[in-house]
Design a protein around this motif. Structure first.
Motif, mmCIF file in Angstrom:
data_model
loop_
_atom_site.group_PDB
_atom_site.id
_atom_site.type_symbol
_atom_site.label_atom_id
_atom_site.label_comp_id
_atom_site.label_asym_id
_atom_site.label_seq_id
_atom_site.Cartn_x
_atom_site.Cartn_y
_atom_site.Cartn_z
ATOM 1 N N UNK A 60 91.359 41.194 -50.396
ATOM 2 C CA UNK A 60 91.579 41.630 -51.772
ATOM 3 C C UNK A 60 90.739 42.874 -52.066
ATOM 4 N N UNK A 61 91.215 43.735 -52.977
ATOM 5 C CA UNK A 61 90.416 44.915 -53.353
ATOM 6 C C UNK A 61 89.053 44.516 -53.924
ATOM 7 N N UNK A 62 88.072 45.386 -53.707
ATOM 8 C CA UNK A 62 86.717 45.173 -54.210
ATOM 9 C C UNK A 62 86.347 46.401 -55.040
ATOM 10 N N UNK A 63 85.899 46.181 -56.270
ATOM 11 C CA UNK A 63 85.463 47.284 -57.127
ATOM 12 C C UNK A 63 83.962 47.167 -57.358
ATOM 13 N N UNK A 64 83.265 48.256 -57.089
ATOM 14 C CA UNK A 64 81.815 48.320 -57.270
ATOM 15 C C UNK A 64 81.522 49.226 -58.454
ATOM 16 N N UNK A 100 74.672 60.626 -53.903
ATOM 17 C CA UNK A 100 73.877 60.984 -52.715
ATOM 18 C C UNK A 100 73.927 59.946 -51.607
ATOM 19 N N UNK A 101 74.994 59.190 -51.535
ATOM 20 C CA UNK A 101 75.212 58.284 -50.415
ATOM 21 C C UNK A 101 76.677 58.387 -50.019
ATOM 22 N N UNK A 119 77.893 53.026 -48.812
ATOM 23 C CA UNK A 119 78.231 52.154 -49.945
ATOM 24 C C UNK A 119 78.934 50.894 -49.434
ATOM 25 N N UNK A 120 79.902 51.073 -48.541
ATOM 26 C CA UNK A 120 80.634 49.925 -48.001
ATOM 27 C C UNK A 120 79.686 48.958 -47.286
ATOM 28 N N UNK A 121 78.871 49.484 -46.376
ATOM 29 C CA UNK A 121 77.993 48.622 -45.593
ATOM 30 C C UNK A 121 76.958 47.916 -46.456
ATOM 31 N N UNK A 122 76.416 48.606 -47.452
ATOM 32 C CA UNK A 122 75.427 48.018 -48.356
ATOM 33 C C UNK A 122 76.014 46.854 -49.140
ATOM 34 N N UNK A 123 77.332 46.905 -49.358
ATOM 35 C CA UNK A 123 78.006 45.875 -50.158
ATOM 36 C C UNK A 123 78.850 44.924 -49.314
ATOM 37 N N UNK A 124 78.500 44.804 -48.044
ATOM 38 C CA UNK A 124 79.149 43.860 -47.122
ATOM 39 C C UNK A 124 80.652 44.082 -46.990
ATOM 40 N N UNK A 125 81.067 45.346 -47.061
ATOM 41 C CA UNK A 125 82.455 45.713 -46.814
ATOM 42 C C UNK A 125 82.506 46.291 -45.411
ATOM 43 N N UNK A 126 83.285 45.656 -44.551
ATOM 44 C CA UNK A 126 83.315 46.084 -43.154
ATOM 45 C C UNK A 126 84.068 47.401 -43.010
#
Length: 112
Positions: free
Chosen positions: A14-18, A24-25, A30-37
């Motif tokens: 499912x889509x993930x919205x942060x 500056x990243x 961003x993906x890895x920090x939020x457990x998005x592979x």
């Protein structure tokens, strides 16, 4: 601050919205920090194409594409006009807005 939506071509995700994502990243960070592979075989230094993604909205909110990045995108699976490398899409400071990206089905990389 940014709002970033990650969509997935892989079935069952499912889509993930942060919200409130700082600049500056890179989108890879961003993906890895939020457990998005998001695969990144070279460690995020623009030396492969495994962090390939599609920027659907907000391309003007990340750094412009470089010649080196374009060369690696040509090697990606199913490149499109909106293809980018997640490691090179750095969120610009002093801006804000919505970014939507689609991560291609990464099951093709299993076993690499």
């Amino acid at each position: 601050m940014y709002s970033i939506t990650f969509k997935f071509e892989q079935k069952g995700l499912e889509p993930v919205t942060l919200e409130q994502v700082a600049p500056d990243q890179s989108l890879l960070e961003v993906a890895l920090t939020n457990d998005i592979e998001l695969h990144h075989n070279c460690g995020g230094v623009c030396a492969c194409s495994t962090c390939h993604l599609y920027v659907e909205q907000g391309e003007d909110l990340v750094e412009e594409i470089s010649d080196k990045e374009e060369d690696f995108i040509d090697r990606a699976v199913n490149p499109r006009l909106n293809s980018r490398l997640g490691c090179q899409c750095v969120l610009l400071p002093g801006k804000q807005g919505n970014i939507t990206v689609t991560i291609p089905d990464q099951t093709q990389f299993l076993g690499e």
